[in-house]
Motif scaffolding. Sequence first.
Motif, PDB file in Angstrom:
ATOM      1  N   THR A  17     -32.575 115.480  34.405  1.00  0.00           N
ATOM      2  CA  THR A  17     -32.620 114.180  33.741  1.00  0.00           C
ATOM      3  C   THR A  17     -32.854 113.088  34.777  1.00  0.00           C
ATOM      4  O   THR A  17     -32.188 113.059  35.811  1.00  0.00           O
ATOM      5  CB  THR A  17     -31.307 113.911  32.981  1.00  0.00           C
ATOM      6  OG1 THR A  17     -31.145 114.911  31.974  1.00  0.00           O
ATOM      7  CG2 THR A  17     -31.339 112.531  32.316  1.00  0.00           C
ATOM      8  N   ARG A  19     -33.312 108.888  35.473  1.00  0.00           N
ATOM      9  CA  ARG A  19     -32.954 107.563  34.950  1.00  0.00           C
ATOM     10  C   ARG A  19     -33.890 106.505  35.539  1.00  0.00           C
ATOM     11  O   ARG A  19     -34.132 106.494  36.740  1.00  0.00           O
ATOM     12  CB  ARG A  19     -31.495 107.239  35.270  1.00  0.00           C
ATOM     13  CG  ARG A  19     -30.524 108.145  34.506  1.00  0.00           C
ATOM     14  CD  ARG A  19     -29.098 108.041  35.021  1.00  0.00           C
ATOM     15  NE  ARG A  19     -28.209 108.857  34.197  1.00  0.00           N
ATOM     16  CZ  ARG A  19     -28.073 110.171  34.309  1.00  0.00           C
ATOM     17  NH1 ARG A  19     -28.787 110.825  35.225  1.00  0.00           N
ATOM     18  NH2 ARG A  19     -27.252 110.833  33.519  1.00  0.00           N
ATOM     19  N   THR A  21     -35.717 102.263  34.532  1.00  0.00           N
ATOM     20  CA  THR A  21     -35.614 101.073  33.688  1.00  0.00           C
ATOM     21  C   THR A  21     -37.000 100.541  33.378  1.00  0.00           C
ATOM     22  O   THR A  21     -37.915 100.635  34.193  1.00  0.00           O
ATOM     23  CB  THR A  21     -34.785  99.954  34.355  1.00  0.00           C
ATOM     24  OG1 THR A  21     -35.454  99.513  35.535  1.00  0.00           O
ATOM     25  CG2 THR A  21     -33.387 100.430  34.706  1.00  0.00           C
ATOM     26  N   ALA A  26     -32.290 100.436  30.458  1.00  0.00           N
ATOM     27  CA  ALA A  26     -32.190 101.758  31.080  1.00  0.00           C
ATOM     28  C   ALA A  26     -32.633 102.839  30.093  1.00  0.00           C
ATOM     29  O   ALA A  26     -32.290 102.799  28.901  1.00  0.00           O
ATOM     30  CB  ALA A  26     -30.758 102.010  31.524  1.00  0.00           C
ATOM     31  N   THR A  28     -33.809 107.328  29.935  1.00  0.00           N
ATOM     32  CA  THR A  28     -33.816 108.611  30.636  1.00  0.00           C
ATOM     33  C   THR A  28     -35.055 109.403  30.232  1.00  0.00           C
ATOM     34  O   THR A  28     -35.610 109.217  29.142  1.00  0.00           O
ATOM     35  CB  THR A  28     -32.570 109.453  30.328  1.00  0.00           C
ATOM     36  OG1 THR A  28     -32.534 109.743  28.914  1.00  0.00           O
ATOM     37  CG2 THR A  28     -31.302 108.733  30.742  1.00  0.00           C
ATOM     38  N   ASP A  92     -35.923 108.904  39.731  1.00  0.00           N
ATOM     39  CA  ASP A  92     -34.660 108.169  39.685  1.00  0.00           C
ATOM     40  C   ASP A  92     -34.817 106.826  40.384  1.00  0.00           C
ATOM     41  O   ASP A  92     -35.289 106.745  41.525  1.00  0.00           O
ATOM     42  CB  ASP A  92     -33.546 108.976  40.359  1.00  0.00           C
ATOM     43  CG  ASP A  92     -32.984 110.051  39.446  1.00  0.00           C
ATOM     44  OD1 ASP A  92     -32.909 109.809  38.230  1.00  0.00           O
ATOM     45  OD2 ASP A  92     -32.634 111.136  39.943  1.00  0.00           O
TER      46      ASP A  92
END
Length: 998
Positions: A17, A19, A21, A26, A28, A92
């Motif tokens: 997963t 993350r 923005t 935000a 995922t 990420d």
Amino acid sequence: MSPRRTPSGGRIDRLRTIRFTFDGTAYTGHEGDTLASALLANGVSLFGRSFKYHRPRGVLTSGVDEPNALVTVLRGEVREPNIPATMVEIHDGLTAVSQNRFPSLAYDVSAINQLGGKFISAGFYYKTFMGPVIGPLKGTRFWMLCEKIIRRAAGLGRAGHAADPSRYERMNAFCDVLVVGSGPAGLAAAHEAAQSGAQVILTELDPCFGGSANWSGETIDGEPAATWASDVVGELKTHDNVRLLKRTTVWGYYDGNTLAAVERVSDHKDTPAKGAPRHRHWTIRAKNVVLATGALERPLVFPGNDRPGVMMASAAMRYANQYGVLAGEKIAVLANNDSAYRAAAALAKAGARIVAIADLRSDVSAACRTLASEAGAELLTGHAVIGTEGGKNLSGVKLAPFSATLGVSKGNARDIGADCLIVSGGWSPTIHLASQAGARPVWSDDLQAFLPPETGKGWIGAGAFNGTFSTAEVISEGFSAGRKAAGQPALETATLPDVEPAPLDPNPAPVFEIRAKGKAFVDLQHDVTADDVRLAHLEGFVSVEHLKRYTTLGMATDQGKGSNVPGLAIMAEALGKPIPEVGTTRFRPPYAPVSVGALAAERFGDLKPDRLTPMHDWHLENSATMYSAGLWFRPMIYGGPGETIEQAYVREAAATRETAGIVDVSTLGKIAVQGPDAAEFLDRVYSNVFSTLPVGKARYGLMLREDGLVFDDGTTWRLGEHDFLMTTTTANAGKVMQHLEYFLDVVWPDLKVHLTSVTDQWAGAAIGGPKARDILASCVTGTRVDNEALPFMGIVHGEISGAPVMICRLSFSGEMAFEVYSGAGHGTHVWEALIEAGKPFGMVPYGLEALGTMRIEKGHVTGAEIDGRTSARDLHLGWMLSKKKPFIGSAMMDREGLAASGRLELVGLIALDNRPLSGGAHIVEEVDAANPHGSLGHITAACFSPALGKYIALALVSGGKARHGKRAHISDPLRNRFGPVEIVSHHFFDPEGKRMHG
């Protein structure tokens, strides 16, 4: 699970997963997602606002051809705008924002532009802002009032101002075969070329090799196409003669089979490896190129075709099969060819509901009907979408019966609820690189697309690039292209791989626009509508290149990827001509945007090559302050403790005139002119005669341009009957060499003359001053240097400290002076020997500032006066214009404009207020600091003269000689310098030349 993510499937890593923005929210996703696929999986449909009208826009495609979903990626304070969300790999910490909106993407105040309608149609800025303003600001152009507002509103993304801390690399690569594109055709070509032993480079713009094999849903020889592609790539990795470059976009095709590419090395990493570059720029020189760049699906033009939720059919299929993302839950289909049916079946299999398939054709094949049935869709042949409904998201489509000859029948229109409309208007082979290489596209009526010629010089096409859409035939073409590019014979019999499902007919109906009420967009990136194209025709822009520029159709990053053929079709209809007669625009590099950092990679700061004289290190070791003079670094001054620049050069110049000085003249341009016709050639090149020059003598020469203006000056030495050494100014060395070569190659090819640039072969030192001859005599062996052996402009050969030297007695400073030339390898050795010999006589080294000072005192001209606007007579060099022979410029030097009274002539100036003068300052009769005007000319060079004890200058002044002895003023408002001067002869010091000849 995300709203649109399928329970299984795709080539993403669901266990990882990530993350990120977008616009501060935000989200995922999973490893392998693009920003577009991850946002779609999260139910995001609004990605941006359109260029001109600020209409809401969603994702249209899944690749580099994306026109709508352009975002800005933030890396700390660094902003990189206009990146397709379809090409951004999530990692990420990724931060991206939408563009071209205020205050937010959902609520954009500039959407009011949609009310402008025809007032902001094609070319509105040409017609609206050019007129004059009436009223209080009468006489002002309207554009001057609106320019700042328009420029602020123009564009999409906003560039940042922060310095980019990333590192960029550049690489040069050579190969036998470059394969561009790693779909089935490219993999097959690379495999065959590698098997033959050729050096192969395979490039792929996506993160993984395989192209359409990764999402087509096909099987090849009984295994999934993606698995087949992975196996081929695995085998290629075992070859030492293969280089695989993924995330690499080949963006330009240039002469000599040189191609430019950019590899995105670490954009997809949250923590790049230490020292790793962000991008790597490749310059690839290939013997042969295989273009396996595939094809791009075209949109159809109909009202409302830009609403978020409208997507290309192949893109929706790819999102489902490669990323496990559904473009919608209730999907409608609009097509004019078979390929959309396979997409519909794939989406249905992934869990979407296909509510209807509208086909512009009146009938379709049994295979298409079977696929429609498998998808559970209502099939409406002879129907078109004539509008879409919804706000920032699609909620439904309006269908109506359609005929290619009669158009839309609105009476039987119906509405169908749908949150996604997938569209296919046929396929355009990606021939951009072939077009850049000079290939002229060929129109195919069957595919309704432009194809490349069968082959080109240095390149071979394969697969969908050639208009082949059967995967089995695509692979076969790839094998053949790879063998041919590697210089191998073609296979006698080609075995086609077993591919399931069977191919569909790729030929579309010749329909690109569905005419109905409402804005129908041709180029979504630039908000160009079908009406804009027709307006361009009405206003006389009938050439496709004029159409492109007037409407902005296919410009900038788009380069006609999706909009080109539909736009040409609409123009062709307006002209009443077939598309091939209308033609197509020339695709230009770059194929896709290239970061400036990649283009500049490792080239920053002062990009000029550092040319150093052989004595450079000696200068640094002896307190020289160096500066750039043209391409060379030369000593400015040899400053003492606490000395200013002026104090240093005044000291150096005064010492040279009192005893002796030495200066490094290695940078003068030096050209060997040799051959039976060398003397004749020089007579034609120079304005004065050189054929009469005795061997062992030098002569000052002047060159004119063909238009009669002065080009360069310098001395030329006759070393033998057919052997001359020409010297030029430092700055003009390259230009003079080009000038001479042009005339030899083009104008006088019959002359037997050979030119060689020998600037770097000779080191030069000039010794000048009353003690110069004594110093030289004390260290030279093998020759005398007295007046009898070495008269003015004479040449002798000897040795200094064991090194062979050539000495010419000539002067630039006005003192008795000698230029000492030695081989570059002996340069420092000879220089140090001369320095040592000069110590008992008080000789000093001097730099360019002192050299310039002494030449101003003597009135010698340089590039400041030979500025491309002056004639020989303006510089008082008319005595050098031969009347006995023709020469370059002689036919034009007497034309009326060059003989007119009042021309700027060379003069000297003396500052009567004893304050410094500056180059560029204007000469006026009366000072008016509040309103500077009435310029008589300008200063070309200025200094403090130690010989006169005054600030002096050379200047070009109207009617110069007639003004000798008269007063004028300096007008230099930029430096706030105003003051009186006296205009005098440009010969300030020793005008008779007694010191030089003494």
